[in-house]
Structures are given as structure tokens and as C-alpha cells.
Design a protein around this motif. Structure first.
Motif, short mmCIF file in Angstrom:
data_model
loop_
_atom_site.label_atom_id
_atom_site.label_comp_id
_atom_site.label_asym_id
_atom_site.label_seq_id
_atom_site.Cartn_x
_atom_site.Cartn_y
_atom_site.Cartn_z
N LEU A 101 0.81 -1.22 0.00
CA LEU A 101 0.00 0.00 0.00
C LEU A 101 0.84 1.27 0.00
CD1 LEU A 101 -2.95 -0.90 2.41
CD2 LEU A 101 -2.87 -1.00 -0.09
N ILE A 102 2.11 1.18 0.41
CA ILE A 102 2.95 2.38 0.41
C ILE A 102 3.93 2.37 -0.76
CG2 ILE A 102 2.76 2.73 2.89
CD1 ILE A 102 5.43 1.40 3.27
N THR B 47 11.25 -5.98 0.67
CA THR B 47 10.56 -6.74 1.71
C THR B 47 11.55 -7.60 2.48
OG1 THR B 47 8.53 -6.80 0.38
CG2 THR B 47 8.72 -8.41 2.17
N ALA B 48 12.44 -8.27 1.77
CA ALA B 48 13.45 -9.11 2.43
C ALA B 48 14.33 -8.27 3.34
CB ALA B 48 14.28 -9.83 1.37
N PHE B 49 14.75 -7.11 2.88
CA PHE B 49 15.58 -6.23 3.70
C PHE B 49 14.83 -5.82 4.96
CE2 PHE B 49 17.07 -2.08 5.07
CZ PHE B 49 18.45 -2.23 5.05
N ALA B 50 13.55 -5.48 4.82
CA ALA B 50 12.77 -5.02 5.97
C ALA B 50 12.62 -6.12 7.02
CB ALA B 50 11.39 -4.55 5.50
N ARG C 100 10.07 0.66 2.64
CA ARG C 100 9.92 1.84 1.77
C ARG C 100 11.19 2.67 1.73
NH1 ARG C 100 5.31 5.44 0.05
NH2 ARG C 100 6.27 7.46 -0.38
N ALA C 101 11.83 2.83 2.88
CA ALA C 101 13.08 3.61 2.92
C ALA C 101 14.15 2.94 2.08
CB ALA C 101 13.54 3.77 4.37
N MET D 2 7.60 9.38 5.89
CA MET D 2 8.43 8.21 6.12
C MET D 2 9.61 8.55 7.02
SD MET D 2 10.68 6.14 3.30
CE MET D 2 11.67 7.61 2.94
N LEU D 3 10.34 9.62 6.68
CA LEU D 3 11.52 10.01 7.44
C LEU D 3 11.15 10.46 8.85
CD1 LEU D 3 13.47 11.99 4.70
CD2 LEU D 3 13.77 9.61 5.39
#
Length: 394
Positions: free
Chosen positions: A140-141, A155-158, A181-182, A361-362
Motif C-alpha cells: 500500500l505504500i 521486503t526481504a531487507f525489511a 519503503r526507505a 516516512m523520514l
């Protein structure tokens, strides 16, 4: 349902200690507890029975996200046909949007849950339920034009870096979806900015720029200039479209109405913190009002304070991201301070730094970092006040 219950009871010994598939016990329990309330009781100490557990909490949050998801599906198709100058039926619009968005959701869940299950098996722990929400938040983002492999990597990084390295659900410092997202934003900036990524297969002649992108361009004009006034009237005058969500943007972030419906669900169920939500909006409005008073450039002067609250991902961040119970402040007063600073910083960053127009986000990630510190000082303040009362009464 009884047949399914009997089937699970029959297969359960195979996944328990000594069974043929004992190594997959965590995976089996994850599916079983998702379908049924666990039948495990404590053998000592206090017995507590409640109608809601973590899986049910996550399910309510996913339910609250459904209005934003459904509108995102419609808006994706609407923006596509609008850019082509074509008129399409409602079902054609929805089907097109579903075809574009469904693969992003599938990739998010498959990659994220796959990693969650792998870590649970390696550690011999139960599968954490937190990704039920993160798996929906991540799509969604994202912009609708996001390549699937980039979504998978983000996604894997998150999951790995943003969550599992800290110990899994309940231990992470930052909101995992925002970490995704970042990572996407900084690793693949061309796919998270510009006019192309927000509309699926748009016509080249169609702008596709988001209201935030148009607003950021105002920073180049001095207050009151004719050129700046023309831009604001052309692209930002229709606040109703921004409130409804019929604008380019991330899949689930455009419709403030749909997001507010989700907010009502979260507040009514007692899962979302109304203090954080309200204070984020107050903080954003306060910073916007200060900029209106300063009026150093057209952005500060011509964008009313209230319009910041319906632009970009501000509302979505306030309702679904800032309220993350793990990474947010925990004390009552801390939630108000935490939320106010998120809204305040989000508007400050988006106006002062055109390179980061989507500053929510930030702002949230920054305040995630300082949330424990805020709670610490709130608690210490309470302790000092109580000690003073003790001394006075003595």
C-alpha cells in the motif's frame, strides 16, 4: 469446520517432538493458531483468558486497511484510463487495478512470510504474527509501477534487517513496512520519484505528478508571484479530489476518506491509539500554520496548513504507521509528544527539503528511534513528581 479441526488434530502428532515432521512444528502451529484459538493452557501461575490475541489484533488492522486497499485498486485503474483519455466501466477499472496490485501483494507476503517461517524453523520458535500487517502495508505504500523484484528485495531487507536481527516481532526499533519503503526509496530512487511510477501504463503526454510534487515546485518561487499562483490554481485547487483520493500516488495512501474509515475501526476496537493519530494531525497543522505566517516562498504562503494533512501519505502514516504498537511511544504523555513531533517534522521536511517531498516516512522513522527516549523522560518526570508529593506529605 469440524472436519478441518479433526484433520488438524490427526496430523498434529506428526509435527510434535518425535514426529516425522517435528522440524516443521513452528510452521504447523502458525497455520493452526491462525485458524483456531490455541488450546494451550498454563500449568502454573495466574490464568488469563481473553478473546483477543496477537493474531486477532493483526487481523483487525488488516481489516482496517481494506478500505484503503479497495480504493487503491479502483484509483489505479481510474488513473490509468484517465491518462489515456478513455472512459471505462466501473468493473473494467477495478479489474485493471486488481491485476496491477495483486502481484505486489502476493510478492510481499510470499517473500516476507517465507523469511519469517525460515527464521522460526532455524530458531525453533513460533512464527511471529506481525507480518500479517506488514505484508499488507508494504504494497500500500509502494507506487503501482514498482517492479516486483524490487518489492521482493525491499521486503526481504525489511524483515531481515529491520526486524529479525533485533529478535523478531515485538523487538524491532523501526516500523518494518517503512524500513522497506526507505530501502526502496534510497536503493531505487528513480522508481519512487518522478511522474512515471505513480500511474500504471500512463500516456506519455499525461503528467502523472502527485500533488506533493507540484507543491514542492512552489519552493522555487517567491511568495505572491504570478507563476506560482498559476501552478497552485491548476494543480492544487481541487482539495476534494485529494481528500477522496482521485490523484496519483502510492497505492493505498491517496484516499483520506478510506484511511479515516480505517482509523475509526482501529479506535473503536481499541487497537489504534487515538492520542497518536490526533497529535500527528495537530503537529502537522501547527507546522503548516507557522509556514503560512512566515511566507518565505510560494510553498509556505499558498499551501494552507490543513491541506498538508490530506497530501501525500500524511494521513496514512498518522493512522497506520505512527501507531505501530512496537515502535511507537508507550506512555500516555509520550504518545502525544511522539505523535506531535511526527506531524511537525513531516511538514517541516517536506517544505524545507524538496528532495524529500514525502517526508512522513523520514519523520516516523526518526521518531521511532527516539520513542524509547521520550518514554524514559516521561517516566522519570512522573517519578520526580511522585517523590515531591511524598516529601510534601511527610
Amino acid at each position: 469446520m469440524k472436519a478441518l479441526r479433526k484433520f488438524l488434530d490427526k496430523k498434529k502428532p506428526l509435527f510434535q517432538k518425535g514426529g516425522k515432521f517435528a522440524k516443521l512444528q513452528s510452521s504447523f502451529e502458525a497455520f493452526e493458531t491462525f485458524l483456531y484459538v490455541p488450546n494451550i493452557t498454563s500449568h502454573s501461575g495466574t490464568h488469563i483468558k481473553d478473546a483477543i490475541d496477537l493474531k486477532r489484533t493483526m487481523s483487525v488492522v488488516v481489516l482496517a486497511l481494506i478500505p484503503a486497499l479497495l480504493f487503491g485498486i479502483y484509483n489505479t485503474g481510474y488513473q490509468h484510463f484517465l491518462s489515456l483519455g478513455q472512459t471505462a466501466e466501473f468493473m473494467d477499472i477495478c479489474i485493471y487495478g486488481l491485476i496491477e496490485i495483486l502481484p505486489i501483494i502476493v510478492v510481499s507476503y510470499v517473500v516476507g512470510l517465507g523469511i519469517e517461517f525460515a527464521f522460526a524453523q532455524m530458531r525453533g520458535h513460533q512464527v511471529n504474527e506481525g507480518f500479517l500487517v506488514s505484508g499488507m502495508l508494504i504494497p500500500l505504500i509502494m507506487p503501482v509501477g514498482a517492479p516486483l523484484w524490487m518489492v521482493a528485495v525491499s521486503t526481504a531487507f525489511a524483515v531481515v534487517i529491520g526486524k529479525e536481527v533485533f529478535g523478531g516481532t515485538g523487538m524491532n526499533i523501526w516500523n518494518p513496512a517503512l524500513v522497506a519503503r526507505a530501502f526502496f526509496f534510497f536503493a531505487y530512487p528513480s522508481k519512487m520519484s518522478g511522474d512515471i511510477v505513480w500511474i500504471a501504463d500512463k500516456a506519455d503526454s499525461f503528467s502523472g505528478a502527485t500533488p506533493l510534487a507540484h507543491a514542492a515546485s512552489l519552493a522555487d518561487f517567491e511568495g505572491g508571484s504570478g507563476a506560482a499562483t498559476s501552478i497552485i490554481e491548476q494543480h492544487l485547487s481541487n482539495s476534494w479530489d485529494m481528500f477522496v483520493g482521485l490523484i496519483p500516488g502510492s497505492i493505498g495512501e491517496t484516499s483520506t476518506i478510506a484511511i479515516l474509515i480505517g482509523a475509526v475501526i482501529l479506535i473503536a476496537s481499541g487497537i489504534g491509539s487515538w492520542k497518536i493519530m490526533a497529535s500527528v494531525f495537530v503537529g502537522g497543522y501547527t507546522m503548516g500554520a507557522i509556514f503560512n505566517l512566515v511566507g518565505a516562498n510560494a510553498y509556505m504562503e499558498l499551501i494552507p496548513a490543513w491541506q498538508h494533512l490530506i497530501m501525500g501519505g500524511f494521513a496514512f502514516g498518522a493512522v497506520f504507521m505512527a501507531t505501530d504498537p512496537v515502535s511507537a511511544a508507550q506512555t500516555a504523555r509520550g504518545k502525544i509528544i511522539y505523535g506531535f513531533l511526527i506531524g511537525f517534522l513531516a511538514v517541516l521536511i517536506r517544505v524545507m527539503n524538496a528532495g524529500f517531498p514525502e517526508a512522513m516516512m523520514l519523520a516516523i522513522l526518526l521518531m521511532n528511534t527516539f520513542a524509547p527516549l521520550i518514554d524514559h523522560y516521561v517516566i522519570q518526570g512522573n517519578v520526580k513528581r511522585r517523590l515531591k508529593r511524598v516529601k510534601v506529605n511527610a
